[in-house]
Design a protein around this motif. Structure first.
Motif, short mmCIF file in Angstrom:
data_model
loop_
_atom_site.label_atom_id
_atom_site.label_comp_id
_atom_site.label_asym_id
_atom_site.label_seq_id
_atom_site.Cartn_x
_atom_site.Cartn_y
_atom_site.Cartn_z
N GLU A 151 -10.79 -4.08 3.31
CA GLU A 151 -10.48 -5.01 3.22
C GLU A 151 -9.92 -5.57 2.22
OE1 GLU A 151 -14.38 -6.28 4.51
OE2 GLU A 151 -15.17 -4.60 4.50
N GLN A 152 -9.38 -7.58 2.67
CA GLN A 152 -8.45 -7.87 1.49
C GLN A 152 -9.32 -8.88 1.19
OE1 GLN A 152 -4.88 -7.39 1.53
NE2 GLN A 152 -5.62 -5.74 2.97
N PRO A 153 -9.35 -8.88 -0.31
CA PRO A 153 -10.09 -9.43 -0.91
C PRO A 153 -10.06 -10.91 -0.85
CG PRO A 153 -7.95 -8.58 -2.30
CD PRO A 153 -7.66 -8.22 -0.71
#
Length: 55
Positions: free
Chosen positions: A53-55
């Motif tokens: 997941e991208q922050p």
């Protein structure tokens, strides 16, 4: 003498509540739907699980 039904206790057991899937809608082109059908839902689940997941 009373007989028990032949299918009593047989069949697939239900998944734990946290493991149950739910139907959702996804919009894909016809070509992508066909590809997903060929690859299968297990492939899709593995891809989602391993994606970061991208922050």
């Amino acid at each position: 003498m009373t007989r028990q039904p032949a299918d009593r206790g047989q069949g697939r057991k239900p998944n734990a509540p946290e493991d149950q899937t739910k139907p959702r809608s996804v919009r894909l082109t016809d070509a992508r739907w066909e590809k997903l059908k060929r690859l299968g839902s297990e492939w899709l689940a593995k891809q989602i699980d391993k994606a970061k997941e991208q922050p």
